[in-house]
Structure formats: C-alpha cells, structure tokens
Design a protein around this motif. Structure first.
Motif, PDB file in Angstrom:
ATOM      1  N   GLU A  10      13.157 -71.605 -70.747  1.00 47.76           N
ATOM      2  CA  GLU A  10      14.471 -71.826 -70.127  1.00 47.76           C
ATOM      3  C   GLU A  10      15.039 -73.185 -70.529  1.00 47.76           C
ATOM      4  N   ASP A  11      14.183 -74.210 -70.604  1.00 50.81           N
ATOM      5  CA  ASP A  11      14.620 -75.524 -71.087  1.00 50.81           C
ATOM      6  C   ASP A  11      15.160 -75.416 -72.512  1.00 50.81           C
ATOM      7  N   THR A  44      18.525 -73.772 -72.668  1.00 49.33           N
ATOM      8  CA  THR A  44      19.549 -74.698 -72.179  1.00 49.33           C
ATOM      9  C   THR A  44      19.937 -75.688 -73.273  1.00 49.33           C
ATOM     10  N   THR A  82      17.972 -64.764 -78.142  1.00 46.22           N
ATOM     11  CA  THR A  82      18.079 -65.667 -76.992  1.00 46.22           C
ATOM     12  C   THR A  82      17.871 -67.114 -77.431  1.00 46.22           C
ATOM     13  N   HIS A 127      13.324 -65.514 -70.569  1.00 47.23           N
ATOM     14  CA  HIS A 127      14.607 -65.929 -70.033  1.00 47.23           C
ATOM     15  C   HIS A 127      15.768 -65.403 -70.885  1.00 47.23           C
ATOM     16  N   ASN A 128      16.798 -64.884 -70.229  1.00 45.97           N
ATOM     17  CA  ASN A 128      18.006 -64.347 -70.865  1.00 45.97           C
ATOM     18  C   ASN A 128      17.759 -63.073 -71.661  1.00 45.97           C
TER      19      ASN A 128
END
Length: 382
Positions: free
Chosen positions: A83-84, A87, A130, A186-187
């Motif tokens: 997730e980092d 981002t 992603t 994530h995503n």
C-alpha cells in the motif's frame, strides 16, 4: 493378468481421495486467502517503481508527506508495504492515469490451449498494473479457478456458486457488482471462479434456445459495464477453449492478449483459435461491428533453441504487427513461484537465482508498460 474395470464408484472414491490429499498439501504449503500476504519493497525498489533516483527518496517523502517506510531490524535499510508503494507510485510515479469521465478498459487473455502461461500472465499483469497506479479487477472465467487460487482464494473451500458470475447469468442479479471481492493485494479485486462455472456452458445456449434473438455473446459485456466506472482496468482470465464464456469475454473486451509459446503445436492451435473465432463472430448479429483497441500475441515460455527461433519467424509472418515485442522466457523463477501458488510479483526478493528472477520479471514489466501505453492511447481517443 486382466485389468479391473473402473466403475463410477471407483471414480467417486478417487475424487474424494485426491481432494483430501490436495487439502493436506494446501494446508502444508499454500497460504490461501486471507493468509496470503503481499510483498514488501525496499527504498531502491520504490525508486525504481517511481522512476526517480534513490537519492531523492528522503526529499520526496518530506515534500509530499509520503510513507517513510519501516526500519528493518538490525539494518539501516527500510521496507515499505504494498500500500505504501502504490501511494508513492500514484503520487510521484508520473504514470498515465484514467482521465476524469472515462470508463475503465477491459482486456481478455485467451488461448485455445492450456499450459501456455495464460493465467499466470493474467494475474501478473493485474498485479503489475496496480504497481503502475491503476485500480484493477480480475474476473476469473475459467472453472478451474487457477486465477482465483493465485489471488489467495481457494476455489474449493472459499468460493460458492453465489460468489461467481453464475447468479447474474441466471438472472438473479442485475450486474456483477455483487461478486467483487477484495484480495490480499492492495487495489486488486477479483470475481472468483469455481467448478460450478461450467454450468454457464449449458445456461447460455439454453437461454439462446428459449429466448428468440437472445444475444448470448453480450452477457459478460453487460454484467461488467457498471464496473468500468469503478476500475481502471478489468482483466478477464478465460478457459483454455473457445467456450461460450470465452466468446463472451472476447466480445466484452477492448483489447485481447494471447500468450503463446513459440512451439509448432501451440502455433497451429492459435491459428485454429482465431479461425473459429472469426467464423463465430461472422454469424452473430451485431458482433461483426466489434472492434478492439489492440490485439497482441505474446511469446511465452520461450526457450533459446533453434526450434523456438523458427516458430517465432512463422508466427511473425502469420500475425505481423500483432506480435508483441516482449518475450517471456521459460524460467526456473516462474516455476519456483508457481510451486508456491505465487507470481514473480508476490516475491519481495528473488527466491533463488537473482539473474533468473531478473530475466523473467523484466519482460513482464515491459508487457505491463505496453498495456498501460495502450490504455493511455485508447483513453486519449475516447
């Protein structure tokens, strides 16, 4: 000595025994959802993903209030969660993004044969997308459920028929939104599959017979339509056949990718696939007007030998501009990851030879960049 005939009861016992052994293997070796975990990333990996110099990481962290990573025990190095990393990519990666008001794009990955790296390529591309800042949905349209398994969900243990696309096909749901599940990545969400999906191959023609003029080839297209607003990219993994669902997936798609090893039999099978698909489309009202943003044949499981070289030349002559410049090699790195029900992107670091890892991952990264470029071109023309 005469061999014993195999009865249906024997086959039932075989199926139960095999399922029991598989369950034991999975418990011992596999980490199904939700225990499967996403990889972590080092500062240099973050810099590479964002295409910035690693010396800029500290400055960019402060400037954009980005995740600073976690200090690794006993080391000055830091690691970042998935997730980092996403981002960071979305903030400073400077990758193409879906323009406001544009719909997400659908890509179907298809081939007539199994064992060509179709599913592993689909899932790897979903993960890689992603890591280029996109929000992705993977739709598993193969009753074997291998993509579902790779994304951490056990088709046998975790997927009921109501979790698949079947309720929509049976007119029990208005679209596919009910079936979307989050994954450990994530995503990246997915619509899972199980063996119950095989019922679609009976339900769709039955509808066509009972409802005069029913466009059975548009079912997937209509079910996916609302999800184009939520997701930037929707990847459909198809069965190794030209089934009703595969035909639906190809009709729903904006782009097609065919993974194909440069092997004489695989090449011949691919030619047959396109020929049958063309004939089918010719006989479907409205389908003849279908167009694609791109159609790309990708060399997979490439071996460095004379036979591969010759077959690649045949395929280039046959498919011309549709041949993708990316060649994904036959690789021990891929086999090692697959043995753990992972893709190369699931690994935080090379599991084995670093060189084998690099040789396998680099072409996958280039394929992901190709897809992103195709999406950007299509969005700019919409």
């Amino acid at each position: 000595m005469a061999s014993k005939k195999i009865s249906m009861k024997d086959l039932d016992e075989l199926a139960l025994t095999a399922a029991d052994v598989l369950a034991q293997v999975r418990e011992a070796m596999i980490e199904p959802h939700p225990r499967k975990v996403s990889p972590t990333f080092t500062s240099p990996a973050i810099a590479e993903l964002c295409r910035v110099d690693k010396t800029q990481i500290k400055y960019l962290t402060q400037k954009h209030s980005l995740p600073a990573g976690n200090r690794m025990e006993g080391s000055k190095a830091k690691d970042y969660t998935l997730e980092d990393a996403i981002t960071w990519i979305q903030t400073v990666g400077n990758r193409p993004t879906r323009p406001s008001g544009q719909l997400g794009k659908v890509i179907a990955v298809c081939n007539y044969k199994g064992g060509v790296a179709k599913t592993s390529t689909t899932v790897a591309m979903a993960q890689a997308a992603t890591l280029r800042g996109l929000k992705v949905l993977c739709v598993d349209c193969d009753g074997q459920g291998t993509a579902t398994q790779l994304l951490g969900i056990s088709p046998e243990q975790d997927v009921e028929i109501g979790h698949t696309i079947m309720p929509y096909i049976h007119d029990q749901q208005p679209d596919f939104r009910y079936a979307v599940q989050t994954t450990y990545w994530h995503n990246l969400s997915m619509i899972p599959a199980s063996s119950g999906l095989l019922a679609a191959e009976f339900a769709l023609p039955a509808k066509a017979m009972s409802q005069r003029g029913f466009p059975f080839w548009e079912v997937l297209k209509n079910g996916i339509a609302p999800l184009r607003e939520e997701f930037d990219l929707i990847l459909i993994d198809t069965s190794p056949s030209l089934s009703y669902l595969t035909l639906n997936a190809m009709y729903a798609a904006d782009g097609l990718i065919m993974p194909c090893p440069p092997d004489a039999l695989d090449f011949a099978s691919s030619v047959q696939f396109w020929g049958i698909f063309s004939e089918l489309i010719e006989n479907l009202p409205s389908a003849k007007d279908k167009s694609y943003d791109f159609v790309s044949v990708v060399f997979t499981k490439v071996q460095q030998n004379e036979i591969s070289r010759i077959v690649k030349e045949w395929m280039k002559q046959a498919y011309g501009a549709h041949i993708n410049g990316v060649e994904i090699p036959e690789s021990n790195a891929a086999k090692t990851a697959a043995a753990q029900l992972k893709t190369i992107y699931d690994l935080s670091k090379p599991d084995g030879s670093a060189e084998a890892y690099r040789r396998y991952k680099e072409p996958l990264d280039r394929l992901a960049d190709f897809i992103l470029d195709q999406l950007a071109i299509a969005w700019s023309k919409s």
